[in-house]
Design a protein around this motif. Structure first.
Motif, PDB file in Angstrom:
ATOM      1  N   CYS A 117       0.846  -1.186   0.000  1.00 24.91           N
ATOM      2  CA  CYS A 117       0.000   0.000   0.000  1.00 24.91           C
ATOM      3  C   CYS A 117       0.886   1.243   0.000  1.00 24.91           C
ATOM      4  O   CYS A 117       1.749   1.385   0.871  1.00 24.91           O
ATOM      5  N   CYS A 162       0.067   3.190   3.651  1.00 27.91           N
ATOM      6  CA  CYS A 162       0.477   2.692   4.971  1.00 27.91           C
ATOM      7  C   CYS A 162       1.626   1.694   4.884  1.00 27.91           C
ATOM      8  O   CYS A 162       2.213   1.343   5.916  1.00 27.91           O
ATOM      9  N   CYS A 211      -6.574  -1.285   0.061  1.00 32.07           N
ATOM     10  CA  CYS A 211      -5.727  -1.756   1.156  1.00 32.07           C
ATOM     11  C   CYS A 211      -6.599  -2.300   2.293  1.00 32.07           C
ATOM     12  O   CYS A 211      -7.513  -1.624   2.769  1.00 32.07           O
ATOM     13  N   CYS A 244      -5.616   0.108   5.741  1.00 32.18           N
ATOM     14  CA  CYS A 244      -6.029   1.518   5.893  1.00 32.18           C
ATOM     15  C   CYS A 244      -7.156   1.900   4.935  1.00 32.18           C
ATOM     16  O   CYS A 244      -7.620   3.035   4.955  1.00 32.18           O
ATOM     17  N   PHE A 262      -7.040   2.520   1.918  1.00 32.22           N
ATOM     18  CA  PHE A 262      -6.618   3.337   0.773  1.00 32.22           C
ATOM     19  C   PHE A 262      -7.095   2.647  -0.510  1.00 32.22           C
ATOM     20  O   PHE A 262      -6.940   1.431  -0.674  1.00 32.22           O
TER      21      PHE A 262
END
Ligand SMILES: [Zn+2]
Length: 183
Positions: free
Chosen positions: A14, A17, A31, A34, A36
């Motif tokens: 990712c 993170c 992700c 997190c 994302f």
């Protein structure tokens, strides 16, 4: 060219993170840790079909990869926050020193831009720019080896660096009432 890996396959971690991706190859990338999310949407690029009164097309010979030494149309990627029309004006001015002000959208084509082993999805927008007079051309030698007027004949189309550029020239030829044979 076919050896290039899709960009969806190279996000192993990712970028937000840093955790290892469990969704490798998926679109979008999401992700687990997190959340994302990244959509691998196509990048916009523009190309100019610049023509003279004899319906010849201004073709450049590319000075760099992808497609080093092959034919191409002047153009390039659209910058963030930039309109496609402004990108076309900027790229044509940078590459061949020509200011165009009468571009009309002709067609669009998906493309894959393969560089350094990675293939990114692109959507190319092709604009028609008719010139009434001989242009004054000044090449950026980092981008362009040479330029010439070409009839869109099969031997020219086969030398195009990108399939999408060849397809756009075929659309142009059909618009001009020419059948393109021997594809
Ligand atoms: Zn993350």
């Amino acid at each position: 060219m076919s050896e290039a890996v899709s960009i969806t396959e190279i996000f192993r971690f990712c970028p937000r993170c840093g955790n290892r991706a469990t969704c490798l190859g998926d679109n979008p990338f999401v992700c687990d840790t997190c959340h994302f999310t990244h959509y691998f949407s196509p990048v916009a690029a523009v190309g100019a079909i610049i023509t003279d009164p004899r319906q010849r097309v201004l073709v450049i010979r590319r000075a760099k990869d992808p497609g080093l030494g092959k034919f191409g149309l002047p153009g390039g990627f659209v910058d963030p926050g930039e309109s496609c029309e402004n990108a076309l004006r900027r790229e044509v001015l940078e590459e061949i020193g020509l200011l165009i002000d009468n571009a009309v959208l002709l067609t669009t084509c998906p493309n894959r831009y393969c560089y350094a082993g990675t293939a990114i999805p692109v959507v190319d927008l092709f604009y028609l720019c008719r010139l009434d007079e001989d242009p004054s051309i000044s090449l950026d030698k980092n981008e362009v080896i040479s330029w010439q007027w070409c009839q869109c004949e099969p031997q020219v189309l086969k030398q195009m660096a990108f399939t999408s550029h060849r397809q756009a020239l075929e659309v142009y030829m059909e618009k001009m009432g020419h059948r393109v044979s021997d594809r």
